[in-house]
Design an enzyme around this catalytic site. Structure first.
Site, PDB file in Angstrom:
ATOM      1  N   GLU A 138       0.850  -1.201   0.000  1.00  0.00           N
ATOM      2  CA  GLU A 138       0.000   0.000   0.000  1.00  0.00           C
ATOM      3  C   GLU A 138       0.882   1.247   0.000  1.00  0.00           C
ATOM      4  OE1 GLU A 138      -3.123  -0.230   2.896  1.00  0.00           O
ATOM      5  OE2 GLU A 138      -3.808  -2.158   2.081  1.00  0.00           O
ATOM      6  N   GLU A 368       9.528  -7.666  -3.100  1.00  0.00           N
ATOM      7  CA  GLU A 368       9.595  -8.952  -2.374  1.00  0.00           C
ATOM      8  C   GLU A 368      10.473  -8.835  -1.134  1.00  0.00           C
ATOM      9  OE1 GLU A 368       7.980 -11.555  -2.624  1.00  0.00           O
ATOM     10  OE2 GLU A 368       7.086 -11.539  -4.612  1.00  0.00           O
ATOM     11  N   PHE A 388      12.730  -4.669  13.694  1.00  0.00           N
ATOM     12  CA  PHE A 388      12.103  -3.847  12.642  1.00  0.00           C
ATOM     13  C   PHE A 388      11.647  -2.506  13.205  1.00  0.00           C
ATOM     14  CE2 PHE A 388      11.798  -7.983  10.609  1.00  0.00           C
ATOM     15  CZ  PHE A 388      12.155  -7.653   9.314  1.00  0.00           C
TER      16      PHE A 388
HETATM   17  P1  TGC Z   1       5.351 -11.437  11.678  1.00  0.00           P
HETATM   18  O1  TGC Z   1       4.714 -11.253  13.018  1.00  0.00           O
HETATM   19  O2  TGC Z   1       6.813 -11.678  11.602  1.00  0.00           O
HETATM   20  O3  TGC Z   1       4.615 -12.626  10.885  1.00  0.00           O
HETATM   21  C1  TGC Z   1       3.206 -12.755  10.836  1.00  0.00           C
HETATM   22  C2  TGC Z   1       2.875 -14.219  10.629  1.00  0.00           C
HETATM   23  O4  TGC Z   1       3.378 -14.645   9.356  1.00  0.00           O
HETATM   24  C3  TGC Z   1       4.363 -15.675   9.521  1.00  0.00           C
HETATM   25  N1  TGC Z   1       5.436 -15.377   8.551  1.00  0.00           N
HETATM   26  C4  TGC Z   1       5.645 -16.071   7.435  1.00  0.00           C
HETATM   27  N2  TGC Z   1       5.044 -17.180   6.941  1.00  0.00           N
HETATM   28  C5  TGC Z   1       5.498 -17.653   5.752  1.00  0.00           C
HETATM   29  N3  TGC Z   1       6.485 -17.075   5.051  1.00  0.00           N
HETATM   30  C6  TGC Z   1       7.095 -15.954   5.514  1.00  0.00           C
HETATM   31  N4  TGC Z   1       8.066 -15.375   4.807  1.00  0.00           N
HETATM   32  C7  TGC Z   1       6.693 -15.408   6.758  1.00  0.00           C
HETATM   33  N5  TGC Z   1       7.078 -14.346   7.500  1.00  0.00           N
HETATM   34  C8  TGC Z   1       6.300 -14.332   8.591  1.00  0.00           C
HETATM   35  C9  TGC Z   1       4.833 -15.560  10.949  1.00  0.00           C
HETATM   36  O5  TGC Z   1       5.324 -16.784  11.427  1.00  0.00           O
HETATM   37  C10 TGC Z   1       3.556 -15.131  11.641  1.00  0.00           C
HETATM   38  O6  TGC Z   1       2.738 -16.285  11.760  1.00  0.00           O
HETATM   39  P2  TGC Z   1       1.751 -16.453  13.027  1.00  0.00           P
HETATM   40  O7  TGC Z   1       1.169 -17.810  12.849  1.00  0.00           O
HETATM   41  O8  TGC Z   1       2.626 -16.318  14.230  1.00  0.00           O
HETATM   42  O9  TGC Z   1       0.751 -15.351  12.909  1.00  0.00           O
HETATM   43  O10 TGC Z   1       4.910 -10.197  10.782  1.00  0.00           O
HETATM   44  P3  TGC Z   1       5.427  -8.697  10.764  1.00  0.00           P
HETATM   45  O11 TGC Z   1       4.251  -7.816  10.517  1.00  0.00           O
HETATM   46  O12 TGC Z   1       6.280  -8.404  11.970  1.00  0.00           O
HETATM   47  O13 TGC Z   1       6.291  -8.648   9.432  1.00  0.00           O
HETATM   48  C11 TGC Z   1       7.509  -9.180   9.304  1.00  0.00           C
HETATM   49  C12 TGC Z   1       8.146  -8.742   7.954  1.00  0.00           C
HETATM   50  C13 TGC Z   1       8.699  -7.338   8.022  1.00  0.00           C
HETATM   51  C14 TGC Z   1       9.282  -9.728   7.733  1.00  0.00           C
HETATM   52  C15 TGC Z   1       7.127  -8.834   6.794  1.00  0.00           C
HETATM   53  O14 TGC Z   1       6.139  -7.894   6.946  1.00  0.00           O
HETATM   54  C16 TGC Z   1       7.776  -8.645   5.446  1.00  0.00           C
HETATM   55  O15 TGC Z   1       8.254  -9.611   4.850  1.00  0.00           O
HETATM   56  N6  TGC Z   1       7.762  -7.389   4.861  1.00  0.00           N
HETATM   57  C17 TGC Z   1       8.177  -7.175   3.480  1.00  0.00           C
HETATM   58  C18 TGC Z   1       6.952  -7.098   2.609  1.00  0.00           C
HETATM   59  C19 TGC Z   1       7.190  -7.588   1.215  1.00  0.00           C
HETATM   60  O16 TGC Z   1       8.117  -8.325   0.929  1.00  0.00           O
HETATM   61  N7  TGC Z   1       6.297  -7.258   0.326  1.00  0.00           N
HETATM   62  C20 TGC Z   1       6.316  -7.791  -1.017  1.00  0.00           C
HETATM   63  C21 TGC Z   1       5.053  -7.473  -1.753  1.00  0.00           C
HETATM   64  S1  TGC Z   1       4.779  -8.450  -3.163  1.00  0.00           S
HETATM   65  C22 TGC Z   1       5.928  -7.976  -4.265  1.00  0.00           C
HETATM   66  O17 TGC Z   1       6.810  -7.234  -4.026  1.00  0.00           O
HETATM   67  C23 TGC Z   1       5.799  -8.601  -5.587  1.00  0.00           C
HETATM   68  S2  TGC Z   1       6.978  -8.155  -6.747  1.00  0.00           S
HETATM   69  C24 TGC Z   1       6.772  -9.475  -7.751  1.00  0.00           C
HETATM   70  C25 TGC Z   1       7.354  -9.436  -9.055  1.00  0.00           C
HETATM   71  O18 TGC Z   1       7.038  -8.578  -9.889  1.00  0.00           O
HETATM   72  O19 TGC Z   1       8.174 -10.376  -9.305  1.00  0.00           O
HETATM   73  P1  FAD Z   2       9.322   1.275   2.204  1.00  0.00           P
HETATM   74  O1  FAD Z   2       8.727   0.160   2.945  1.00  0.00           O
HETATM   75  O2  FAD Z   2       8.777   2.646   2.416  1.00  0.00           O
HETATM   76  O3  FAD Z   2      10.897   1.287   2.511  1.00  0.00           O
HETATM   77  C1  FAD Z   2      11.707   2.442   2.267  1.00  0.00           C
HETATM   78  C2  FAD Z   2      13.114   2.193   2.808  1.00  0.00           C
HETATM   79  O4  FAD Z   2      13.056   1.982   4.213  1.00  0.00           O
HETATM   80  C3  FAD Z   2      13.777   0.937   2.231  1.00  0.00           C
HETATM   81  O5  FAD Z   2      15.136   1.191   1.982  1.00  0.00           O
HETATM   82  C4  FAD Z   2      13.634  -0.084   3.351  1.00  0.00           C
HETATM   83  O6  FAD Z   2      14.635  -1.078   3.334  1.00  0.00           O
HETATM   84  C5  FAD Z   2      13.771   0.821   4.574  1.00  0.00           C
HETATM   85  N1  FAD Z   2      13.166   0.225   5.776  1.00  0.00           N
HETATM   86  C6  FAD Z   2      11.920  -0.245   5.918  1.00  0.00           C
HETATM   87  N2  FAD Z   2      11.715  -0.706   7.173  1.00  0.00           N
HETATM   88  C7  FAD Z   2      12.882  -0.496   7.843  1.00  0.00           C
HETATM   89  C8  FAD Z   2      13.313  -0.763   9.170  1.00  0.00           C
HETATM   90  N3  FAD Z   2      12.516  -1.323  10.078  1.00  0.00           N
HETATM   91  N4  FAD Z   2      14.587  -0.426   9.509  1.00  0.00           N
HETATM   92  C9  FAD Z   2      15.404   0.155   8.593  1.00  0.00           C
HETATM   93  N5  FAD Z   2      15.053   0.420   7.313  1.00  0.00           N
HETATM   94  C10 FAD Z   2      13.808   0.103   6.962  1.00  0.00           C
HETATM   95  N6  FAD Z   2       3.913  -5.218  -4.210  1.00  0.00           N
HETATM   96  C11 FAD Z   2       2.833  -6.051  -4.287  1.00  0.00           C
HETATM   97  O7  FAD Z   2       2.099  -6.206  -3.316  1.00  0.00           O
HETATM   98  N7  FAD Z   2       2.561  -6.714  -5.441  1.00  0.00           N
HETATM   99  C12 FAD Z   2       3.312  -6.581  -6.554  1.00  0.00           C
HETATM  100  O8  FAD Z   2       3.025  -7.212  -7.581  1.00  0.00           O
HETATM  101  C13 FAD Z   2       4.433  -5.699  -6.512  1.00  0.00           C
HETATM  102  N8  FAD Z   2       5.186  -5.485  -7.631  1.00  0.00           N
HETATM  103  C14 FAD Z   2       6.160  -4.533  -7.608  1.00  0.00           C
HETATM  104  C15 FAD Z   2       6.825  -4.189  -8.798  1.00  0.00           C
HETATM  105  C16 FAD Z   2       7.792  -3.179  -8.793  1.00  0.00           C
HETATM  106  C17 FAD Z   2       8.463  -2.800 -10.085  1.00  0.00           C
HETATM  107  C18 FAD Z   2       8.141  -2.542  -7.594  1.00  0.00           C
HETATM  108  C19 FAD Z   2       9.207  -1.480  -7.555  1.00  0.00           C
HETATM  109  C20 FAD Z   2       7.503  -2.876  -6.424  1.00  0.00           C
HETATM  110  C21 FAD Z   2       6.503  -3.852  -6.414  1.00  0.00           C
HETATM  111  N9  FAD Z   2       5.777  -4.156  -5.251  1.00  0.00           N
HETATM  112  C22 FAD Z   2       4.699  -5.029  -5.294  1.00  0.00           C
HETATM  113  C23 FAD Z   2       6.009  -3.404  -4.040  1.00  0.00           C
HETATM  114  C24 FAD Z   2       7.267  -3.801  -3.266  1.00  0.00           C
HETATM  115  O9  FAD Z   2       7.066  -5.023  -2.611  1.00  0.00           O
HETATM  116  C25 FAD Z   2       7.611  -2.687  -2.303  1.00  0.00           C
HETATM  117  O10 FAD Z   2       8.106  -1.605  -3.082  1.00  0.00           O
HETATM  118  C26 FAD Z   2       8.627  -3.101  -1.262  1.00  0.00           C
HETATM  119  O11 FAD Z   2       8.084  -4.071  -0.394  1.00  0.00           O
HETATM  120  C27 FAD Z   2       9.118  -1.910  -0.413  1.00  0.00           C
HETATM  121  O12 FAD Z   2       8.047  -1.140   0.025  1.00  0.00           O
HETATM  122  P2  FAD Z   2       8.067   0.466  -0.200  1.00  0.00           P
HETATM  123  O13 FAD Z   2       8.364   0.696  -1.645  1.00  0.00           O
HETATM  124  O14 FAD Z   2       6.828   1.030   0.329  1.00  0.00           O
HETATM  125  O15 FAD Z   2       9.316   0.967   0.626  1.00  0.00           O
END
Ligand code: TGC
Ligand code: FAD
Length: 388
Positions: A138, A368, A388
């Protein structure tokens, strides 16, 4: 002395693959060489995803390839990794399309969906006739998805969805979006269909990265969703995070392909580039830099193959995936940046692949889970402290 080693497979990982895995790698590799690489430069320049590739990758069985049944190929995790690697040797945009469709849309429908949802969506998605996107991030911050504002409330047999999602791959071309929203019953996954009233999408223009991929925003204004479109199998953040584990695993392999393409480019270029009376490849610092690239690629390959074998045994921990996503994205981005520099001025031209891969990898290291997010996940595993 052994016979000559393959510069992009110095440890002969190929010999560790099964016959089926080699076949998958070679088939996808040939496809990428013949049909993908020739058109990616132009697609990147036009800022357009070449949509005709969807039918081709579907035909090859690359969509939802890890799923058993539902017209999917039922391949193992190492094969899925190899698919990602070969596709990303072409361009991260095509690998992104396949990652999202397979790991972020088909995976949750398969893992958490009803039988009716699986029958309706999975075969169509495997054939590339239905395209999906995944809405978690978001505008207020993607790293902390638990802070999502998008929410849904029950209304009779339906749900009313409000909110927005940002940076969504495939947003404007998707037939269905798997959208994660807060409810009084926990975080739930909703299958939002493209023609549902109140659902709108908007493309994000002017990206300097992943230009051959569609990225956009999703908007939900009182969208009425029937209960039949709610994923019944999960009601917490674990749902979307478990999808990320699948996609991050694939990305750890994918970026190796981008790095291999960059190393191949500089190996060739430095043989022909004559400076100070000798090929650039004959200088110590250039060899050192290319040796460093080979070291990083080999390390990344070993990590991902090991990870794939662990995943295929069903023993994967998300922390292990984080380590590989972090290490391999960092390695690939450093390699692409250095390859760009070794090409000198020519390195800024799209005629050579490093700058395109470099710009793409700026997204791949961010999406990711950013590098910091993955470092903190590993830190939490080591110390038991959530920093975090
Ligand atoms: P936290 O309390 O740590 O976890 C909540 C619950 O989830 C479980 N869990 C997982 N389960 C499976 N796989 C994982 N990687 C998991 N990580 C956590 C955890 O065990 C817990 O379970 P339960 O049963 O206890 O409730 O949650 P938190 O809110 O403190 O978050 C932790 C954190 C920061 C690691 C997580 O929010 C995170 O990974 N943030 C990054 C978000 C992210 O990667 N977004 C990606 C969006 S999608 C995208 O970018 C697509 S791009 C695709 C493309 O074009 O290729
Ligand atoms: P922010 O979360 O605002 O982070 C900004 C900076 O703060 C980063 O450097 C980060 O490392 C740092 N930071 C964050 N937390 C901490 C902390 N606790 N301590 C220190 N530093 C911290 N999302 C989807 O859901 N679906 C998709 O299909 C998808 N596709 C994408 C495709 C593209 C091309 C891109 C660029 C992004 C896509 N995303 C998607 C979103 C992507 O997962 C997010 O951009 C990513 O998770 C980071 O979130 P943000 O951009 O809001 O950065």
């Amino acid at each position: 002395m052994s016979s000559k080693l393959d510069p992009i497979d110095l440890y002969d990982l190929r010999s560790e693959l099964s016959e089926d895995e080699v076949m998958v790698k070679d088939t996808v590799g040939r496809y990428v060489d013949d049909k993908v690489i020739p058109l990616m430069r132009e697609a990147f320049e036009r800022h357009a995803f070449p949509r005709h590739l969807i039918g081709e990758v579907a035909e090859l069985g690359l969509l939802g390839s890890s799923i058993e049944g539902y017209d999917c190929a039922g391949l193992n995790s190492v094969s899925y990794g190899l698919i990602c690697q070969e596709l990303e040797r072409g361009d991260s945009g095509l690998r992104s399309f396949v990652s999202v469709q397979s790991s972020l849309v088909m995976y949750p429908i398969h893992a958490y969906g009803s039988e009716e949802q699986k029958q309706r969506w999975l075969p169509a998605m495997a054939r590339g006739e239905a395209i999906g996107c995944f809405g978690l991030t978001e505008p207020q911050g993607g790293s902390d998805p638990g802070n999502m504002k998008t929410h849904a409330k029950r209304d009779g047999d339906d749900w009313i969805l409000n909110g927005s999602k940002m940076w969504i791959t495939n947003a404007t071309i998707a037939d269905a979006a798997v959208v994660w929203a807060k409810t009084d019953e926990g975080i739930k996954g909703f299958i939002v269909e493209k023609d549902m009233p109140g659902f709108e999408t908007q493309e994000i223009e002017n990206k300097f990265s992943l230009r051959a991929s569609v990225t956009g925003a999703l908007f939900f204004n009182n969208v009425r969703i029937p209960e039949a479109n709610v994923l019944p199998g999960v009601s917490s953040l674990k749902g979307p995070l478990s999808c990320l584990t699948q996609a991050r695993y694939g990305i750890s392999w994918g970026v190796i392909g981008a790095a291999q393409a960059c190393l191949n480019e500089v190996l060739e270029y430095t043989q022909d580039r004559i400076l100070f009376g000798r090929p650039l490849a004959n200088t110590q610092t250039i060899q050192l830099r290319m040796a460093e690239m080979a070291r990083q690629i080999t390390t990344a390959q070993l990590l991902s193959l090991r990870l794939g074998r662990i995943k295929d045994r069903g023993q994967l921990s998300p922390t292990q995936v984080s380590l590989a996503k972090w290490n391999n994205c960092r390695a690939a981005l450093d390699i692409a940046r250095d390859a760009r520099d070794i090409l000198g001025g020519a390195g800024i031209s799209a005629e050579y692949v490093p700058i395109r891969h470099m710009l793409n990898l700026e997204s791949v290291i961010t999406y990711e889970g950013t590098e910091t997010v993955h470092q903190l996940i590993v830190g939490k595993e080591l110390t038991g402290v959530n920093a975090f």
